[in-house]
Design an enzyme around this catalytic site. Structure first.
Site, PDB file in Angstrom:
ATOM      1  N   LYS A  78       0.819  -1.211   0.000  1.00 52.08           N
ATOM      2  CA  LYS A  78       0.000   0.000   0.000  1.00 52.08           C
ATOM      3  C   LYS A  78       0.857   1.268   0.000  1.00 52.08           C
ATOM      4  O   LYS A  78       0.369   2.338  -0.376  1.00 52.08           O
ATOM      5  CB  LYS A  78      -0.950   0.009   1.209  1.00 52.08           C
ATOM      6  CG  LYS A  78      -0.290   0.231   2.555  1.00 52.08           C
ATOM      7  CD  LYS A  78      -1.322   0.200   3.670  1.00 52.08           C
ATOM      8  CE  LYS A  78      -0.677   0.434   5.035  1.00 52.08           C
ATOM      9  NZ  LYS A  78      -0.097   1.778   5.167  1.00 52.08           N
ATOM     10  N   ASP A  79       2.125   1.163   0.404  1.00 48.19           N
ATOM     11  CA  ASP A  79       3.028   2.316   0.428  1.00 48.19           C
ATOM     12  C   ASP A  79       3.846   2.446  -0.848  1.00 48.19           C
ATOM     13  O   ASP A  79       4.634   3.382  -0.988  1.00 48.19           O
ATOM     14  CB  ASP A  79       3.989   2.217   1.624  1.00 48.19           C
ATOM     15  CG  ASP A  79       3.269   2.269   2.960  1.00 48.19           C
ATOM     16  OD1 ASP A  79       2.243   2.952   3.050  1.00 48.19           O
ATOM     17  OD2 ASP A  79       3.745   1.613   3.906  1.00 48.19           O
ATOM     18  N   ARG A 126      -7.637   9.088   4.253  1.00 44.80           N
ATOM     19  CA  ARG A 126      -8.784   8.232   3.939  1.00 44.80           C
ATOM     20  C   ARG A 126      -9.508   7.798   5.205  1.00 44.80           C
ATOM     21  O   ARG A 126     -10.747   7.894   5.307  1.00 44.80           O
ATOM     22  CB  ARG A 126      -8.290   7.022   3.141  1.00 44.80           C
ATOM     23  CG  ARG A 126      -9.376   6.109   2.593  1.00 44.80           C
ATOM     24  CD  ARG A 126      -9.567   4.853   3.425  1.00 44.80           C
ATOM     25  NE  ARG A 126      -8.315   4.213   3.761  1.00 44.80           N
ATOM     26  CZ  ARG A 126      -8.192   3.300   4.716  1.00 44.80           C
ATOM     27  NH1 ARG A 126      -9.239   2.959   5.461  1.00 44.80           N
ATOM     28  NH2 ARG A 126      -7.031   2.756   4.992  1.00 44.80           N
ATOM     29  N   ARG A 127      -8.777   7.365   6.215  1.00 44.92           N
ATOM     30  CA  ARG A 127      -9.412   6.974   7.468  1.00 44.92           C
ATOM     31  C   ARG A 127     -10.069   8.166   8.151  1.00 44.92           C
ATOM     32  O   ARG A 127     -11.162   8.044   8.717  1.00 44.92           O
ATOM     33  CB  ARG A 127      -8.381   6.343   8.406  1.00 44.92           C
ATOM     34  CG  ARG A 127      -7.909   4.963   7.977  1.00 44.92           C
ATOM     35  CD  ARG A 127      -6.754   4.481   8.815  1.00 44.92           C
ATOM     36  NE  ARG A 127      -6.313   3.144   8.427  1.00 44.92           N
ATOM     37  CZ  ARG A 127      -5.114   2.647   8.669  1.00 44.92           C
ATOM     38  NH1 ARG A 127      -4.205   3.397   9.294  1.00 44.92           N
ATOM     39  NH2 ARG A 127      -4.800   1.428   8.283  1.00 44.92           N
ATOM     40  N   ARG A 144       1.519  10.409  14.047  1.00 43.99           N
ATOM     41  CA  ARG A 144       2.583   9.641  13.427  1.00 43.99           C
ATOM     42  C   ARG A 144       3.150   8.700  14.467  1.00 43.99           C
ATOM     43  O   ARG A 144       2.819   8.770  15.633  1.00 43.99           O
ATOM     44  CB  ARG A 144       3.704  10.571  12.927  1.00 43.99           C
ATOM     45  CG  ARG A 144       3.431  11.303  11.618  1.00 43.99           C
ATOM     46  CD  ARG A 144       3.317  10.374  10.423  1.00 43.99           C
ATOM     47  NE  ARG A 144       4.358   9.365  10.332  1.00 43.99           N
ATOM     48  CZ  ARG A 144       5.556   9.560   9.800  1.00 43.99           C
ATOM     49  NH1 ARG A 144       5.890  10.754   9.328  1.00 43.99           N
ATOM     50  NH2 ARG A 144       6.431   8.572   9.733  1.00 43.99           N
ATOM     51  N   ARG A 150       1.447   4.560  18.616  1.00 39.68           N
ATOM     52  CA  ARG A 150       0.040   4.937  18.411  1.00 39.68           C
ATOM     53  C   ARG A 150      -0.863   4.298  19.463  1.00 39.68           C
ATOM     54  O   ARG A 150      -1.778   4.940  19.972  1.00 39.68           O
ATOM     55  CB  ARG A 150      -0.385   4.539  16.995  1.00 39.68           C
ATOM     56  CG  ARG A 150       0.373   5.299  15.924  1.00 39.68           C
ATOM     57  CD  ARG A 150      -0.044   4.893  14.520  1.00 39.68           C
ATOM     58  NE  ARG A 150       0.823   5.512  13.522  1.00 39.68           N
ATOM     59  CZ  ARG A 150       0.417   6.011  12.373  1.00 39.68           C
ATOM     60  NH1 ARG A 150      -0.856   5.977  12.059  1.00 39.68           N
ATOM     61  NH2 ARG A 150       1.268   6.550  11.527  1.00 39.68           N
ATOM     62  N   CYS A 239      -0.720   7.263  -2.584  1.00 35.96           N
ATOM     63  CA  CYS A 239      -1.227   6.341  -1.572  1.00 35.96           C
ATOM     64  C   CYS A 239      -1.790   7.071  -0.354  1.00 35.96           C
ATOM     65  O   CYS A 239      -2.408   6.451   0.506  1.00 35.96           O
ATOM     66  CB  CYS A 239      -0.133   5.363  -1.146  1.00 35.96           C
ATOM     67  SG  CYS A 239       1.346   6.124  -0.467  1.00 35.96           S
TER      68      CYS A 239
END
Length: 327
Positions: A78-79, A126-127, A144, A150, A239
């Site tokens: 995805k990256d 997106r989230r 980040r 996180r 992305c």
């Protein structure tokens, strides 16, 4: 010959590259060694959206590979930018991990039971858009850091919840922190989320490397990732764009869902598409050619479905709804 496997140095990157290295050795007997590489995305404290998202984790690994300092590199697919990179190609795509997003919240809360005004962290536009669409009362905090950093935002009470990929939590053994899984049909995730890409130099490979790539290749995962990433490619989006996608691949078909979100959650465009995989009859003496054709055919079908779906989203106003263009 020991295969040198290049990887980012984060805990998650090392875990997933380690899984691949062990799988190669178990399936082929070829020894492997991890070679960590520090990328700009690992050391910068800027948000992913301000860094540009696309390629921020990939460029240093690619330079390392092109310099001949390793035999292959492992990317979170995805990256990985969708445009081809001169001198390199994707050599294999292993079986995909869980592609879903998850909520990791205090006190076992779900997205619906979080209190009004709860603080939820994510580094993904997106989230953030999906959260704002479902719960416009939430305070969405741009964060980040690695997975444990996180999660610690929640443990410390600084945040009420964070949204993280199920795949990363699974690879690090942190699934006990998940309080809700989001269904892919209603909450499509980043194109190719949960999939890994093994990138190699575009040249003749040793027998050991060729056997390693063949041993861990999964055609269904590869086709699903191609279908989802073809939306990004056609939209000329990075992305970090607010785009979700989810593909389901069978032996004979590719089904794809794509969604584009307004960054503030105020709007969404959603479309679905599908394509059939055509495989011709072949004689026993053409077995190798048959396998090669079948693999190419499903990839081409996946690309076609992704491009057609992206064209439909553009025709319906995707470019006006969300920032798509890469810098």
């Amino acid at each position: 010959m020991t295969l040198l496997v290049g990887t980012r140095g984060s805990a998650l990157a090392l875990a997933q590259a380690g899984d691949i290295a062990r799988e190669i050795t178990e399936r082929t007997g070829v020894p492997t060694e991890l070679v960590p590489v520090t990328t700009h995305g690992d050391v910068s404290r800027e948000s992913l959206s301000s860094l540009g998202g696309t390629g921020v984790f990939a460029s240093a690994l690619r330079e390392f590979l092109l310099a001949g300092k390793c035999d292959l590199v492992v990317h979170s697919m995805k990256d990985l930018p969708t445009a081809p990179y001169p001198g390199l190609r994707i050599g294999a795509v292993p079986v995909r991990a869980d592609a879903r997003d998850t909520l990791c919240a205090r006190d076992g809360l779900s997205l619906d039971t979080l209190p009004e005004g709860a603080r939820v962290g994510t580094g993904s536009p997106r989230r953030a858009a999906q959260l704002a669409a479902r719960r416009p009362d939430l305070v969405i905090v741009d964060i980040r850091g690695n997975v444990d950093t996180r999660l610690n935002f929640v443990t410390s009470g600084e945040l009420d919840a964070v949204v993280l990929a199920a795949a990363g939590l699974g690879r690090l053994g942190r699934t006990d922190r998940i309080t809700e899984y989001f269904d892919l049909d209603s909450w499509p995730t980043a194109p190719a989320q949960g999939a890994l890409a093994l990138e190699v130099r575009d040249e003749e490979h040793s027998d050991d490397l060729a056997r390693a790539l063949a041993a861990i290749q999964d055609d269904a995962t590869h086709a699903a990732a191609v279908a989802e990433r073809s939306i990004l490619f056609r939209l000329e989006a990075g992305c970090a764009a607010p785009i979700g996608a989810h593909a389901v691949v069978s032996e004979n078909s590719v089904e794809l869902l794509g969604a584009v979100y307004a960054p503030d959650g105020s709007g969404e465009l959603r479309s679905t598409g599908s394509g059939e995989v055509g495989v011709p009859r072949t004689g026993d003496g053409e077995a190798e050619d048959f396998v090669s054709f079948a693999r190419t055919s499903i990839i081409e079908t996946a690309e076609d479905v992704g491009h057609a779906l992206a064209d439909e989203l553009l025709a319906r106003g995707a470019a006006a709804l969300a920032p798509l263009k890469q810098d």
